[in-house]
Design a protein around this motif. Sequence first.
Motif, PDB file in Angstrom:
ATOM      1  N   ARG A   1     -16.087  61.177  26.971  1.00 16.85           N
ATOM      2  CA  ARG A   1     -16.546  60.701  28.277  1.00 16.85           C
ATOM      3  C   ARG A   1     -17.183  59.316  28.171  1.00 16.85           C
ATOM      4  O   ARG A   1     -16.937  58.443  29.014  1.00 16.85           O
ATOM      5  CB  ARG A   1     -17.551  61.705  28.853  1.00 16.85           C
ATOM      6  N   ARG A   2     -17.970  59.106  27.136  1.00 11.39           N
ATOM      7  CA  ARG A   2     -18.618  57.799  26.946  1.00 11.39           C
ATOM      8  C   ARG A   2     -17.588  56.702  26.727  1.00 11.39           C
ATOM      9  O   ARG A   2     -17.689  55.610  27.319  1.00 11.39           O
ATOM     10  CB  ARG A   2     -19.577  57.903  25.749  1.00 11.39           C
TER      11      ARG A   2
ATOM     12  N   ASP B   1     -15.456  56.014  30.036  1.00 14.22           N
ATOM     13  CA  ASP B   1     -16.220  55.220  31.002  1.00 14.22           C
ATOM     14  C   ASP B   1     -16.286  53.750  30.581  1.00 14.22           C
ATOM     15  O   ASP B   1     -16.208  52.846  31.421  1.00 14.22           O
ATOM     16  CB  ASP B   1     -17.635  55.788  31.141  1.00 14.22           C
TER      17      ASP B   1
ATOM     18  N   THR C   1     -14.759  50.614  32.719  1.00 16.53           N
ATOM     19  CA  THR C   1     -15.627  49.488  33.074  1.00 16.53           C
ATOM     20  C   THR C   1     -15.001  48.165  32.649  1.00 16.53           C
ATOM     21  O   THR C   1     -15.042  47.173  33.393  1.00 16.53           O
ATOM     22  CB  THR C   1     -17.008  49.663  32.422  1.00 16.53           C
TER      23      THR C   1
ATOM     24  N   GLY D   1     -20.524  53.827  37.874  1.00 17.17           N
ATOM     25  CA  GLY D   1     -20.356  54.574  36.624  1.00 17.17           C
ATOM     26  C   GLY D   1     -20.070  56.026  36.908  1.00 17.17           C
ATOM     27  O   GLY D   1     -19.924  56.448  38.059  1.00 17.17           O
ATOM     28  N   GLY D   2     -19.969  56.830  35.829  1.00 19.44           N
ATOM     29  CA  GLY D   2     -19.684  58.251  36.004  1.00 19.44           C
ATOM     30  C   GLY D   2     -18.275  58.476  36.515  1.00 19.44           C
ATOM     31  O   GLY D   2     -18.074  59.100  37.555  1.00 19.44           O
ATOM     32  N   PHE D   3     -17.285  57.976  35.767  1.00 20.35           N
ATOM     33  CA  PHE D   3     -15.897  58.040  36.214  1.00 20.35           C
ATOM     34  C   PHE D   3     -15.189  59.313  35.769  1.00 20.35           C
ATOM     35  O   PHE D   3     -14.037  59.534  36.147  1.00 20.35           O
ATOM     36  CB  PHE D   3     -15.119  56.832  35.682  1.00 20.35           C
ATOM     37  N   THR D   4     -15.824  60.132  34.951  1.00 16.40           N
ATOM     38  CA  THR D   4     -15.186  61.334  34.425  1.00 16.40           C
ATOM     39  C   THR D   4     -16.046  62.554  34.699  1.00 16.40           C
ATOM     40  O   THR D   4     -17.237  62.438  34.999  1.00 16.40           O
ATOM     41  CB  THR D   4     -14.944  61.213  32.902  1.00 16.40           C
TER      42      THR D   4
END
Length: 237
Positions: A45-46, A49, A53, A93-96
């Motif tokens: 996830r990190r 994202d 970005t 942010g927080g795309f997943t």
Amino acid sequence: MHGASAHRKLNMKSALRRQVLRNLTTDLIKYGRLETTMPRAKELRRLADKMITLGKRGTEHDRHQIEAYLYQPKAVVPLLMHTYARRFADRPGGFTRVLPIGHRQGDRAPMAVIEILNSDEPEAEVSFSYLVRSLAAMQMRAEGSVVARALAPEADAQAVYPDKRAFKRALDEQKANQRFAAKIKKAMRNADLSAEQLQAIVDKDVVHARELHEKEAAKKINQYMKEIWPENAPALG
């Protein structure tokens, strides 16, 4: 005194860990979702994202960074710099999203589905499918429409509890019902659905589940008939 770790080791050497995460990140961006273990999903996830970005910024340097890390750049760079950049233009942010799906058979490793959010088609997301299946399971256990009842959970004000433990259990159940109602309202708002439209989707899922159950039952009966009459067994269903 040791400081905090910058990332999860995943029980791998650094070269193998980097290769595995590059593969997983490429597949996630290419296909939109994948199933893996929970620690890998959280680490993935990190990275996903970060790649999205970079795609949103869209400079030549960002393109070079994406091509240097991900495999299949001809397939993933247009997705990052056009499709996902437009989809998340107003999202910082927080795309997943990571959803736990139980444990793997064999080693009992915790498994998860990680998916990229899709605001254009929220009903295609795994979380929406899980919500519909939960409502369908509730409707199969109790007759009648379940969406209206789930949206407005009622507490029995006249209930008498024998002890504090029973009262706490009932209070926890009421809070869980309220959280579930909030989740339904959020899903309806994201998908732009009314309660009647969501109920229609749940009804279709219930019909499909009952058809599958009937087919599975007929298959078991036919198998039993073949065991009783090995030759010329009567077919049912």
